[in-house]
Scaffold this motif. Structure first.
Motif, PDB file in Angstrom:
ATOM      1  N   MET A   8      -3.500  -1.075  -5.700  1.00  0.00           N
ATOM      2  CA  MET A   8      -2.472  -0.049  -5.947  1.00  0.00           C
ATOM      3  C   MET A   8      -3.022   0.995  -6.908  1.00  0.00           C
ATOM      4  O   MET A   8      -3.647   0.683  -7.895  1.00  0.00           O
ATOM      5  CB  MET A   8      -1.229  -0.731  -6.523  1.00  0.00           C
ATOM      6  N   ALA A   9      -2.756   2.211  -6.627  1.00  0.00           N
ATOM      7  CA  ALA A   9      -3.244   3.293  -7.475  1.00  0.00           C
ATOM      8  C   ALA A   9      -2.415   3.395  -8.729  1.00  0.00           C
ATOM      9  O   ALA A   9      -1.399   2.749  -8.888  1.00  0.00           O
ATOM     10  CB  ALA A   9      -3.181   4.609  -6.709  1.00  0.00           C
ATOM     11  N   ALA A  10      -2.879   4.286  -9.561  1.00  0.00           N
ATOM     12  CA  ALA A  10      -2.201   4.457 -10.837  1.00  0.00           C
ATOM     13  C   ALA A  10      -0.764   4.877 -10.636  1.00  0.00           C
ATOM     14  O   ALA A  10      -0.457   5.774  -9.875  1.00  0.00           O
ATOM     15  CB  ALA A  10      -2.918   5.532 -11.642  1.00  0.00           C
ATOM     16  N   SER A  11       0.093   4.184 -11.305  1.00  0.00           N
ATOM     17  CA  SER A  11       1.478   4.646 -11.301  1.00  0.00           C
ATOM     18  C   SER A  11       1.717   5.453 -12.555  1.00  0.00           C
ATOM     19  O   SER A  11       2.825   5.768 -12.916  1.00  0.00           O
ATOM     20  CB  SER A  11       2.438   3.462 -11.214  1.00  0.00           C
ATOM     21  N   GLY A  12       0.594   5.761 -13.205  1.00  0.00           N
ATOM     22  CA  GLY A  12       0.678   6.640 -14.355  1.00  0.00           C
ATOM     23  C   GLY A  12       1.437   6.010 -15.498  1.00  0.00           C
ATOM     24  O   GLY A  12       2.113   6.699 -16.240  1.00  0.00           O
ATOM     25  N   ALA A  18       4.034   3.995 -15.326  1.00  0.00           N
ATOM     26  CA  ALA A  18       5.375   4.402 -14.894  1.00  0.00           C
ATOM     27  C   ALA A  18       6.362   4.566 -16.038  1.00  0.00           C
ATOM     28  O   ALA A  18       6.745   3.615 -16.688  1.00  0.00           O
ATOM     29  CB  ALA A  18       5.915   3.370 -13.914  1.00  0.00           C
ATOM     30  N   PRO A  19       6.812   5.779 -16.257  1.00  0.00           N
ATOM     31  CA  PRO A  19       7.725   6.037 -17.367  1.00  0.00           C
ATOM     32  C   PRO A  19       9.115   5.453 -17.079  1.00  0.00           C
ATOM     33  O   PRO A  19       9.480   5.263 -15.926  1.00  0.00           O
ATOM     34  CB  PRO A  19       7.805   7.557 -17.398  1.00  0.00           C
ATOM     35  N   GLU A  38       0.832  -1.204   0.000  1.00  0.00           N
ATOM     36  CA  GLU A  38       0.000   0.000   0.000  1.00  0.00           C
ATOM     37  C   GLU A  38       0.867   1.254   0.000  1.00  0.00           C
ATOM     38  O   GLU A  38       1.869   1.325   0.708  1.00  0.00           O
ATOM     39  CB  GLU A  38      -0.863  -0.021   1.262  1.00  0.00           C
ATOM     40  N   LEU A  39       0.470   2.240  -0.817  1.00  0.00           N
ATOM     41  CA  LEU A  39       1.146   3.541  -0.801  1.00  0.00           C
ATOM     42  C   LEU A  39       0.148   4.565  -0.274  1.00  0.00           C
ATOM     43  O   LEU A  39      -0.906   4.790  -0.880  1.00  0.00           O
ATOM     44  CB  LEU A  39       1.621   3.937  -2.189  1.00  0.00           C
ATOM     45  N   SER A  46      -8.590   5.907  -2.783  1.00  0.00           N
ATOM     46  CA  SER A  46      -7.942   6.400  -3.992  1.00  0.00           C
ATOM     47  C   SER A  46      -8.900   6.647  -5.151  1.00  0.00           C
ATOM     48  O   SER A  46      -8.743   7.595  -5.893  1.00  0.00           O
ATOM     49  CB  SER A  46      -6.869   5.419  -4.430  1.00  0.00           C
ATOM     50  N   PRO A  59      -2.293  10.944  -7.785  1.00  0.00           N
ATOM     51  CA  PRO A  59      -2.681   9.770  -8.594  1.00  0.00           C
ATOM     52  C   PRO A  59      -1.943   8.486  -8.206  1.00  0.00           C
ATOM     53  O   PRO A  59      -2.398   7.405  -8.559  1.00  0.00           O
ATOM     54  CB  PRO A  59      -2.304  10.184 -10.015  1.00  0.00           C
ATOM     55  N   PHE A  60      -0.857   8.595  -7.484  1.00  0.00           N
ATOM     56  CA  PHE A  60      -0.080   7.397  -7.131  1.00  0.00           C
ATOM     57  C   PHE A  60      -0.568   6.745  -5.834  1.00  0.00           C
ATOM     58  O   PHE A  60      -0.097   5.690  -5.461  1.00  0.00           O
ATOM     59  CB  PHE A  60       1.403   7.763  -6.982  1.00  0.00           C
ATOM     60  N   ALA A  61      -1.502   7.404  -5.140  1.00  0.00           N
ATOM     61  CA  ALA A  61      -1.862   6.952  -3.797  1.00  0.00           C
ATOM     62  C   ALA A  61      -2.924   5.864  -3.805  1.00  0.00           C
ATOM     63  O   ALA A  61      -3.850   5.870  -4.616  1.00  0.00           O
ATOM     64  CB  ALA A  61      -2.363   8.139  -2.982  1.00  0.00           C
ATOM     65  N   ASP A  62      -2.777   4.933  -2.897  1.00  0.00           N
ATOM     66  CA  ASP A  62      -3.866   3.995  -2.617  1.00  0.00           C
ATOM     67  C   ASP A  62      -4.845   4.648  -1.651  1.00  0.00           C
ATOM     68  O   ASP A  62      -6.039   4.429  -1.727  1.00  0.00           O
ATOM     69  CB  ASP A  62      -3.297   2.722  -1.959  1.00  0.00           C
ATOM     70  N   ALA A  66       5.771   3.902  -6.239  1.00  0.00           N
ATOM     71  CA  ALA A  66       4.574   3.092  -6.511  1.00  0.00           C
ATOM     72  C   ALA A  66       4.988   1.667  -6.876  1.00  0.00           C
ATOM     73  O   ALA A  66       4.335   0.694  -6.457  1.00  0.00           O
ATOM     74  CB  ALA A  66       3.768   3.729  -7.642  1.00  0.00           C
ATOM     75  N   SER A  82       6.694   7.229  -9.360  1.00  0.00           N
ATOM     76  CA  SER A  82       6.556   5.962 -10.086  1.00  0.00           C
ATOM     77  C   SER A  82       7.412   4.883  -9.427  1.00  0.00           C
ATOM     78  O   SER A  82       6.980   3.740  -9.264  1.00  0.00           O
ATOM     79  CB  SER A  82       6.995   6.127 -11.538  1.00  0.00           C
ATOM     80  N   LEU A 137      12.705   5.738 -16.314  1.00  0.00           N
ATOM     81  CA  LEU A 137      13.154   6.847 -15.487  1.00  0.00           C
ATOM     82  C   LEU A 137      14.339   7.598 -16.041  1.00  0.00           C
ATOM     83  O   LEU A 137      14.528   8.763 -15.782  1.00  0.00           O
ATOM     84  CB  LEU A 137      13.484   6.336 -14.087  1.00  0.00           C
ATOM     85  N   LEU A 153      -9.060  10.044  -7.073  1.00  0.00           N
ATOM     86  CA  LEU A 153      -8.786  10.130  -8.511  1.00  0.00           C
ATOM     87  C   LEU A 153      -9.880  10.872  -9.253  1.00  0.00           C
ATOM     88  O   LEU A 153      -9.619  11.698 -10.112  1.00  0.00           O
ATOM     89  CB  LEU A 153      -8.641   8.719  -9.085  1.00  0.00           C
ATOM     90  N   ALA A 203       5.873  -0.119  -3.778  1.00  0.00           N
ATOM     91  CA  ALA A 203       4.686  -0.469  -2.996  1.00  0.00           C
ATOM     92  C   ALA A 203       3.889  -1.614  -3.618  1.00  0.00           C
ATOM     93  O   ALA A 203       2.975  -2.146  -2.989  1.00  0.00           O
ATOM     94  CB  ALA A 203       3.798   0.761  -2.828  1.00  0.00           C
TER      95      ALA A 203
END
Lengths: 239, 410
Positions: free
Chosen positions: B1-5, B7-8, A36-37, A229, A210-213, A189, A186, B10, A233, A192
């Motif tokens: 888990m939420a969006a990591s968008g 993940a690009p 979890e984040l 989340s 946007p990265f949060a749970d 995330a 990223s 890095l 969002l 996590a």
């Protein structure tokens, strides 16, 4: 998501003494589970950093309990708390706090060797950790030779190399531009995603939402709201 | 888990491949220095000006200490040089003799009483005394320390002869002097003449390296000629050196001599050495001055190293706080500081010892040579390390109080 790796229950913390004493935390209860984040947000002076310090075993609460991987910190002596911190908690700081005289890989090795890991093993694990944050090509660079984003990734590698239960990050994107902030979140995330790690991030930065749970919001030493989340969002997308 | 968008990626890896491989090569060949050592080393060398100041402090301190102790050892040896080279198991000396340079006289009858003691094989008179040497030009004179002894076995003969021989001293007016005193005595070669106490003296033998810590030149001659030069009574002597018979116990003979000659001192060569050293080193204050300077050197060095380590630690306080926040134990922090202190000590000692050895070498032919025996060098190294570690205490106190929470506040 798995069982809570870091928990605080009814935490009360006073700072200072005498007439200047303030109650920084007022019966705060929270837990962060593996995989979890969680973001901890709130205005300056709301108690976020104090809570992070208490959860990170750097401050002892006046009352309430902290559990790391199920182990209570109550009654532990300062050096036992230090051991607990080394074994189970990884810190990421706003201004990285890398050692300027050490290379990237040496900075990461430090986290292992101060716990007694042999230099050779520490070197191999540190290289792997740096590769995890895409810095495998800069292991011998000194902090001054790295960009701000790269320095923060070294700090993340240092925090995760010991495979801690909890990773506590204090404003990890505050000193970074948008692209680097996004990249750092990223990485966190990704960390996590592993159910062995719980990630708690103190931040003012709305770009990281946007990265949060989950997001926890603090005001005047209290947790005042908890949002999931999905809701966040939606709100974020609407704004 | 939420969006990591999504993940690009890095960073760009390709352009840095070579640097990465270089690091891996290091690891593959197994050159991994413990991080504790690396951190201490880099902290130390990061501020080179401060390091140089520290090293100057240590070098100054250790060189001062080395030279003072080397002088002490040299002084010890020089003070007893005559006793060391005398052929004697026991010395019969005037009462309350404090050092070899005493000038009271024995009247000569004691010699025969001593010879009557069982276990005594040989009793040889030695006469010493200060007098003046008038240079060959006849215009000026300088004090000399005269040593007269029966020539042959026993007594106190000149040694390290580079020109002439002991038997040459049997010739009329013959004396032996050291090459290093030629200028002082106004002579330039074997055969040159001068005057001692208005009587002629001729250089018949030359020694090398027999120098007096008092800077007064030694002049060796026969016993009778010495009596004549200083106007001493015919049978008089300053000391009788005693050789015990083979198989006799020196202490037993000493006791019997003491009974036979109750008004005189009967001492072994070791006792005489000890007495002379005590007198010159502590009775005159010379030793106290040497020790005082040496201790001052250590105090100065300790303070300088302590100050440097303290300020270095203060400069790196945020790093020590970070280590504490990461879960470092206090002993780990102490080790970083102690390693810094040890590195400083080793580098400082290496420089200081080199300088000390050079100074000692240069002083070899002086009146007071600096002697640095291996045990002294080893002791100085231990002392330098001890001094540096003691200096680390103030820095350790600083890190003991470091608060990891300060890392989060920055």
């Amino acid at each position: 998501m798995s069982e809570p790796l870091i928990e605080g229950k009814d935490i009360v913390k006073y700072l200072g003494t005498g007439p200047g004493q303030v109650q920084a935390l007022r019966s705060v209860t929270l837990s962060v589970s593996g995989g979890e984040l969680v973001l901890l947000m709130g205005p300056s002076g709301s108690g976020k950093t104090t809570l992070l310090s208490v959860l990170g075993c750097m401050l002892t609460p006046n009352s309430g309990t902290v559990r790391i991987r199920g182990q209570s910190t109550q009654g532990l002596r300062p050096e036992q708390l230090t051991d607990l911190r080394r074994q189970h908690i990884g810190f990421i700081f706003q201004t990285y706090h890398l050692f300027p005289t050490l290379t990237a890989v040496e900075n990461v090795r430090l986290a292992l060797e101060m716990g007694g890991e042999r230099p050779w093993n520490a070197q191999a694990r540190a290289v792997t950790a740096l590769e995890t944050v895409s810095l495998g090509h800069k292991i011998n660079s000194f902090p001054r030779q790295l960009s701000s984003g790269e320095q923060q990734r070294v700090a993340i590698a240092r925090a995760i190399v010991g495979k801690p239960a909890a990773i506590l990050a204090d404003e990890p994107t505050a000193a970074l531009d948008s692209a680097n902030g996004h990249a750092i979140m990223s990485v966190l995330a990704n960390v996590a995603k592993d159910s062995a790690h719980a990630v708690l991030v103190v931040t003012h930065d709305p770009r990281v939402i946007p990265f949060a749970d989950r997001i926890l919001h603090m005001e005047d030493g209290r947790l005042v709201e908890k949002e999931q989340s999905a809701t966040i969002l939606r709100l974020h997308e609407r704004s | 888990m939420a969006a990591s968008g999504g993940a690009p990626r890095l960073s760009v890896v390709d352009e840095h491949e070579s640097e990465a491989s270089a690091g891996k090569d290091d690891m593959e060949i197994g050159r991994v220095t413990p991080i504790l050592f690396t951190l201490a080393f880099r902290n130390l060398f990061q501020d080179r000006v401060r390091l140089i100041v520290t090293l100057v402090g240590i070098v100054f301190s250790v060189v001062l200490f080395t030279v003072e102790l080397g002088l002490f050892f040299g002084f010890q040896r020089t003070v007893t040089i005559m006793i060391d080279h005398a052929s004697a198991d026991l010395w019969i000396a005037p009462a309350e003799t404090k050092s070899f340079e005493a000038t009271a006289l024995l009247d000569g009858r004691e010699r025969f009483r001593a010879l009557a003691v069982p276990g005594v094989a040989e009793v040889t008179p030695v006469l010493i005394g200060f007098t003046y040497w008038r240079k060959p030009d006849g215009k000026s004179s300088t004090p000399v320390f005269l040593i007269g002894s029966q020539l042959g076995d026993g007594g106190l003969q000149p040694w390290n002869l580079i020109e002439g021989s002991v038997s040459d001293l049997t010739r009329p007016q013959a004396v032996a002097i050291d090459r290093s005193y030629f200028d002082r005595l106004g002579v330039s070669e074997l055969g040159d003449s001068a005057e001692i106490g208005d009587q002629k003296a001729r250089v018949a033998a030359v020694t090398k390296g027999i120098r007096s810590f008092t800077t007064t030149p030694y002049v060796f001659t026969s016993l009778d000629r010495a009596r004549s030069y200083i106007n001493a009574p015919p049978s008089s002597a300053t000391y009788f050196t005693v050789r015990v018979a083979p198989g006799a116990n020196v202490e037993d003979v000493r006791r019997q001599l003491a009974n036979a000659l109750p008004n005189l001192e009967i001492i072994t060569s070791d006792q005489f050495r000890q007495r002379s050293r005590s007198y010159w080193l502590f009775g005159t204050g010379a030793g106290a001055a040497l020790f005082g300077s040496a201790i001052l050197g250590i105090i100065v060095g300790t303070v300088i190293v302590a100050q440097t380590l303290y300020s270095s630690t203060k400069d790196h306080l945020s790093e020590f706080a970070t280590l504490r926040a990461m879960g470092s134990s206090r002993p780990f922090l102490y080790k970083v500081i102690v390693w810094q202190a040890l590195m400083t000590a080793v580098i400082g000692f290496a420089i200081a010892a080199s300088i000390g050895l050079i100074v000692a070498r240069v002083s070899t032919d002086t009146a007071l040579p600096i002697i640095l025996p291996p045990v002294l060098i080893a002791g100085l190294f231990a002392l330098t390390v001890g001094m540096s570690i003691a200096s680390a205490f103030s820095a350790m106190l600083v890190v003991t109080r470091v608060d990891p929470v300060t890392v989060l506040a920055r």
